[in-house]
Scaffold this motif. Structure first.
Motif, PDB file in Angstrom:
ATOM      1  N   GLY A  32      39.300  87.930 -14.992  1.00  0.00           N
ATOM      2  CA  GLY A  32      37.879  87.918 -15.304  1.00  0.00           C
ATOM      3  C   GLY A  32      37.031  88.323 -14.114  1.00  0.00           C
ATOM      4  N   VAL A  33      37.406  87.843 -12.917  1.00  0.00           N
ATOM      5  CA  VAL A  33      36.665  88.208 -11.702  1.00  0.00           C
ATOM      6  C   VAL A  33      36.707  89.717 -11.487  1.00  0.00           C
ATOM      7  N   GLU A  34      37.897  90.299 -11.676  1.00  0.00           N
ATOM      8  CA  GLU A  34      38.040  91.745 -11.478  1.00  0.00           C
ATOM      9  C   GLU A  34      37.217  92.528 -12.499  1.00  0.00           C
ATOM     10  N   ARG A  35      37.209  92.066 -13.745  1.00  0.00           N
ATOM     11  CA  ARG A  35      36.404  92.748 -14.766  1.00  0.00           C
ATOM     12  C   ARG A  35      34.918  92.629 -14.440  1.00  0.00           C
ATOM     13  N   ALA A  36      34.488  91.438 -13.994  1.00  0.00           N
ATOM     14  CA  ALA A  36      33.082  91.245 -13.630  1.00  0.00           C
ATOM     15  C   ALA A  36      32.713  92.136 -12.445  1.00  0.00           C
ATOM     16  N   ALA A  37      33.597  92.163 -11.431  1.00  0.00           N
ATOM     17  CA  ALA A  37      33.332  92.984 -10.251  1.00  0.00           C
ATOM     18  C   ALA A  37      33.239  94.460 -10.616  1.00  0.00           C
ATOM     19  N   GLU A  38      34.092  94.905 -11.527  1.00  0.00           N
ATOM     20  CA  GLU A  38      34.070  96.309 -11.933  1.00  0.00           C
ATOM     21  C   GLU A  38      32.774  96.652 -12.671  1.00  0.00           C
ATOM     22  N   LEU A  39      32.341  95.761 -13.556  1.00  0.00           N
ATOM     23  CA  LEU A  39      31.079  95.984 -14.249  1.00  0.00           C
ATOM     24  C   LEU A  39      29.927  96.085 -13.261  1.00  0.00           C
ATOM     25  N   LEU A  40      29.917  95.191 -12.280  1.00  0.00           N
ATOM     26  CA  LEU A  40      28.816  95.177 -11.315  1.00  0.00           C
ATOM     27  C   LEU A  40      28.903  96.348 -10.341  1.00  0.00           C
ATOM     28  N   ARG A  41      30.094  96.756 -10.035  1.00  0.00           N
ATOM     29  CA  ARG A  41      30.283  97.896  -9.134  1.00  0.00           C
ATOM     30  C   ARG A  41      29.666  99.168  -9.731  1.00  0.00           C
ATOM     31  N   ASN A  42      29.737  99.263 -11.048  1.00  0.00           N
ATOM     32  CA  ASN A  42      29.245 100.463 -11.736  1.00  0.00           C
ATOM     33  C   ASN A  42      27.842 100.284 -12.327  1.00  0.00           C
ATOM     34  N   ALA A  43      27.274  99.092 -12.144  1.00  0.00           N
ATOM     35  CA  ALA A  43      25.974  98.817 -12.756  1.00  0.00           C
ATOM     36  C   ALA A  43      24.857  99.564 -12.025  1.00  0.00           C
ATOM     37  N   LYS A  44      23.911 100.045 -12.801  1.00  0.00           N
ATOM     38  CA  LYS A  44      22.740 100.700 -12.220  1.00  0.00           C
ATOM     39  C   LYS A  44      21.540  99.756 -12.174  1.00  0.00           C
ATOM     40  N   LYS A  45      21.470  98.829 -13.142  1.00  0.00           N
ATOM     41  CA  LYS A  45      20.350  97.882 -13.169  1.00  0.00           C
ATOM     42  C   LYS A  45      20.879  96.486 -13.517  1.00  0.00           C
ATOM     43  N   PRO A  46      21.607  95.860 -12.575  1.00  0.00           N
ATOM     44  CA  PRO A  46      22.102  94.512 -12.840  1.00  0.00           C
ATOM     45  C   PRO A  46      20.986  93.477 -12.722  1.00  0.00           C
ATOM     46  N   VAL A  47      21.103  92.416 -13.505  1.00  0.00           N
ATOM     47  CA  VAL A  47      20.151  91.299 -13.476  1.00  0.00           C
ATOM     48  C   VAL A  47      20.947  90.007 -13.356  1.00  0.00           C
ATOM     49  N   VAL A  48      20.511  89.124 -12.463  1.00  0.00           N
ATOM     50  CA  VAL A  48      21.134  87.813 -12.298  1.00  0.00           C
ATOM     51  C   VAL A  48      20.193  86.747 -12.846  1.00  0.00           C
ATOM     52  N   LEU A  49      20.689  85.937 -13.758  1.00  0.00           N
ATOM     53  CA  LEU A  49      19.960  84.775 -14.273  1.00  0.00           C
ATOM     54  C   LEU A  49      20.464  83.558 -13.511  1.00  0.00           C
ATOM     55  N   ALA A  50      19.690  83.102 -12.530  1.00  0.00           N
ATOM     56  CA  ALA A  50      20.113  82.000 -11.659  1.00  0.00           C
ATOM     57  C   ALA A  50      19.732  80.676 -12.304  1.00  0.00           C
ATOM     58  N   GLY A  51      20.722  79.998 -12.889  1.00  0.00           N
ATOM     59  CA  GLY A  51      20.474  78.786 -13.656  1.00  0.00           C
ATOM     60  C   GLY A  51      20.891  77.522 -12.950  1.00  0.00           C
ATOM     61  N   ARG A  52      21.784  76.750 -13.598  1.00  0.00           N
ATOM     62  CA  ARG A  52      22.168  75.438 -13.061  1.00  0.00           C
ATOM     63  C   ARG A  52      23.222  75.624 -11.970  1.00  0.00           C
ATOM     64  N   VAL A  53      22.751  75.929 -10.793  1.00  0.00           N
ATOM     65  CA  VAL A  53      23.629  76.163  -9.652  1.00  0.00           C
ATOM     66  C   VAL A  53      23.518  74.990  -8.681  1.00  0.00           C
ATOM     67  N   SER A  54      24.350  74.998  -7.646  1.00  0.00           N
ATOM     68  CA  SER A  54      24.378  73.868  -6.723  1.00  0.00           C
ATOM     69  C   SER A  54      23.210  73.923  -5.744  1.00  0.00           C
ATOM     70  N   ARG A  55      22.998  72.806  -5.052  1.00  0.00           N
ATOM     71  CA  ARG A  55      21.975  72.745  -4.002  1.00  0.00           C
ATOM     72  C   ARG A  55      22.586  72.950  -2.617  1.00  0.00           C
ATOM     73  N   ASN A  56      23.823  73.369  -2.572  1.00  0.00           N
ATOM     74  CA  ASN A  56      24.494  73.608  -1.300  1.00  0.00           C
ATOM     75  C   ASN A  56      23.910  74.863  -0.643  1.00  0.00           C
ATOM     76  N   PRO A  57      23.408  74.751   0.605  1.00  0.00           N
ATOM     77  CA  PRO A  57      22.825  75.936   1.268  1.00  0.00           C
ATOM     78  C   PRO A  57      23.809  77.100   1.415  1.00  0.00           C
ATOM     79  N   LYS A  58      25.105  76.809   1.552  1.00  0.00           N
ATOM     80  CA  LYS A  58      26.090  77.894   1.651  1.00  0.00           C
ATOM     81  C   LYS A  58      26.173  78.661   0.337  1.00  0.00           C
ATOM     82  N   ASP A  59      26.123  77.952  -0.777  1.00  0.00           N
ATOM     83  CA  ASP A  59      26.131  78.623  -2.076  1.00  0.00           C
ATOM     84  C   ASP A  59      24.865  79.450  -2.260  1.00  0.00           C
TER      85      ASP A  59
END
Length: 589
Positions: free
Chosen positions: A218-245
């Motif tokens: 799944g990671v490889e498929r996601a990376a391939e889609l994003l590698r070829n994307a011209k207009k990617p959009v990230v929906l930043a939802g319920r993510v951690s509060r860790n500053p490294k993340d």
């Protein structure tokens, strides 16, 4: 409040060694789990456990937080978890206390925060029950009251089984997707005396499982889609509060040259003043966000709240969708908090931050730069001092009053305009209560303030007047345990959300819109919000009516908070929402 400050801790008289009771063992397990606080409203069903917390543990590690209502106790634990990602313990008295606490438990469930709820029941053995009261406080299946909105519940029949239940509940609550658990102790289990202390567990061997990594396919498929994307959009939802993340999230967006949308319901997830951030944090997407989604060729959903509903509102979205979420594991068919079923071309069954790290690794994206604490950054200028308060003017005046302060915005009201404030750190804003009820704000503010006490941040909340009044007695706990914060009550003297709904019904039925206020307005007499706050033992300021008065009140409040005082400001605002909120409510129907 500092647990080492004896003034803020109720210290018991030293107790003699007078035997071992079942509840002593349960209390020791609670300490072994590393729980710092236990919020409770007293009840006879757990009198044994209460005694053990005081006379066996000395009211330390955990320290009891006395609350005036069970709903406040759970809300405090909820706010604490939103900051620390750690569970607080909550104890609720038999069936009656549990029924009091159900709304706050539902909030924690919807918001996916960890919480260890403990209950108690009168003797299950009817021969041991006292007349009348034990019969009222004994239920055949007490956990059924909340089973549909906790991750797991149990009613152990012995002290030994109780130990295992506490270990299991702790593991389950802390495992993503996190949520509340419930363990119910029979009073007879608590009050049974034992000859010897049992061997307590090695707690290191009962930790939550390591987070599940996403499948490499799944990671490889996601990376391939994003590698070829011209207009990617990230929906930043319920993510951690860790500053490294946070740093890796920003680094990935920058490497992809992606556009980002954020959600005001779930807290800060991406810097809103970043060049790649689009629209504004909102309850409902606006036209600008819809245009971004319609123009996307790949959408990455990082556990976005209501992905299906967002795509529906945007209309005609043709992008490939990468979903990273474990939330499906909690969908049980009783509630509909799981929202609609979204499409996904790549579905990564993992916590969203693990997906970000894995995809970033696959694309060769570095760690990024961790955010630093900074003073608040309002997006609106300071209004003229004589300007009457509405929700937009309030935002500008609050920003002017907090100038130079590093604050964490714990809560914002429904009518808040997402474009009025910038969030640049995971602790800049903590999000909403999850369940969209009323009455959680005061308790969550107290709990968040406890979690923030070592972070050098000023806890600030903007509460609605209805939210404040439903839970005003929660502030007594803040006064008693010397928990400082600044709460500004956006007091429009109305349950205004329902005025909007009544206006819509009136228009659709060709009835008088002028009547929308009846049964909604809180007036005649108007409530003295500052007076109610003072009655709980905290500082009350106001009412204030203009921008200049609010700026002065906020500055005075900040000075008091720095002296260790909790403060409430009564800000009298004109009824109304920001225009984009009203438009969003209309589009959502």
């Amino acid at each position: 409040m500092d647990a080492k400050n004896d003034k803020a801790v109720e210290l018991p008289v030293a107790s003699k060694d007078n035997g071992i009771w079942g509840s002593d063992v349960l209390a020791e397990v609670l300490r072994g789990l590393g729980i710092k606080y236990v919020a409770l409203n007293p009840g006879s069903s757990f009198r044994g456990l209460h005694d053990s917390l005081v006379n066996k543990l000395g009211n330390r590690d955990p320290q009891m937080l006395l609350c005036l209502h069970e709903e406040h106790a759970a809300a405090i634990a909820h706010g604490y978890a939103k900051v620390t990602s750690e569970p607080m313990a909550v104890i609720m008295h038999s069936n009656v206390g549990l029924m009091h606490g159900t709304m706050a438990i539902f909030n924690a469930w919807c918001d996916r925060v960890p919480m260890l709820i403990y209950g108690a029941t009168g003797p299950v053995d009817a021969a041991m029950r006292r007349p009348w009261i034990d019969w009222l406080h004994t239920s055949r299946d007490q956990g059924s009251l909340i089973r549909n909105y906790v991750k797991w519940d149990d009613q152990p029949a012995s002290m030994e089984a109780g130990i295992e239940s506490m270990l299991r509940a702790n593991m389950i609550s802390r495992t993503a997707p996190t949520g509340p658990t419930y363990v119910n102790f029979d009073v007879s289990v608590q009050e049974r005396q034992h000859k010897d202390l049992p061997t307590l567990p090695d707690y290191a061997r009962y930790q939550p499982p390591l987070p599940a990594a996403p499948a490499m396919e799944g990671v490889e498929r996601a990376a391939e889609l994003l590698r070829n994307a011209k207009k990617p959009v990230v929906l930043a939802g319920r993510v951690s509060r860790n500053p490294k993340d946070w740093a890796r999230r920003v680094a990935l967006v920058e490497a992809l040259n992606a556009e980002v949308l954020t959600d005001i319901r779930v807290g800060a997830s991406f810097p809103t003043n970043h060049p790649q951030h689009r629209g504004k944090p909102a309850f409902f997407i606006d036209d600008a966000a819809g245009e971004v989604l319609r123009g996307a060729d790949v959408i990455v959903s990082l556990d976005w709240l209501d992905l299906a509903g967002t795509l529906k509102l945007a209309r005609e979205v043709e992008a490939k969708v990468i979903q990273a979420s474990l939330d499906y594991q909690l969908h049980n068919g009783w509630g509909m908090e799981h929202q609609g079923l979204p499409p996904a071309d790549v579905n990564l069954a993992c916590a969203p931050d693990l997906a970000v790290h894995a995809i970033a690794d696959a694309l060769g994206v570095g760690a990024g730069t961790e955010p630093v604490d900074q003073p608040v950054l309002p997006a609106l200028g300071a209004p003229a001092p004589e300007t009457e308060l509405d929700i937009m003017v309030l935002a500008g005046a609050l920003g002017a009053g907090l100038e130079g302060e590093c604050a964490s915005i714990v809560r914002l009201p429904l009518g808040w305009a997402g474009e009025s404030w910038h969030f640049r750190h995971p602790f800049d804003f903590l999000g909403s209560d999850g369940g969209a009820g009323i009455g959680s704000g005061p308790g969550m503010l107290i709990g968040a303030s406890l979690g923030l006490k070592d972070k050098g941040r000023l806890p600030v909340a903007v509460l609605g007047d209805g939210d404040f009044m439903m839970a005003a007695s929660a502030f007594w706990t803040a006064a008693h345990y010397e928990t400082p914060f600044l709460a500004v009550v956006s007091n429009n003297r109305s349950f205004y959300n329902d005025e909007v709904h009544q206006e819509r019904v009136a228009v659709s039925r060709n009835r008088p819109v002028e009547n929308k206020w009846i049964g909604q307005r809180i007036g005649e007499p108007e409530i003295d919000i500052a007076g109610v706050a003072r009655a709980q033992g905290i500082e009350g300021i106001g009412p204030v009516w203009t921008a200049g008065e609010l700026v002065d009140a906020v500055k005075k409040g900040v000075a008091l908070v720095k002296q260790g005082r909790p403060v409430v400001i009564d800000a009298r605002v004109k009824p109304g929402y920001n225009p984009n909120m009203v438009a969003g409510l209309t589009r959502s129907e």
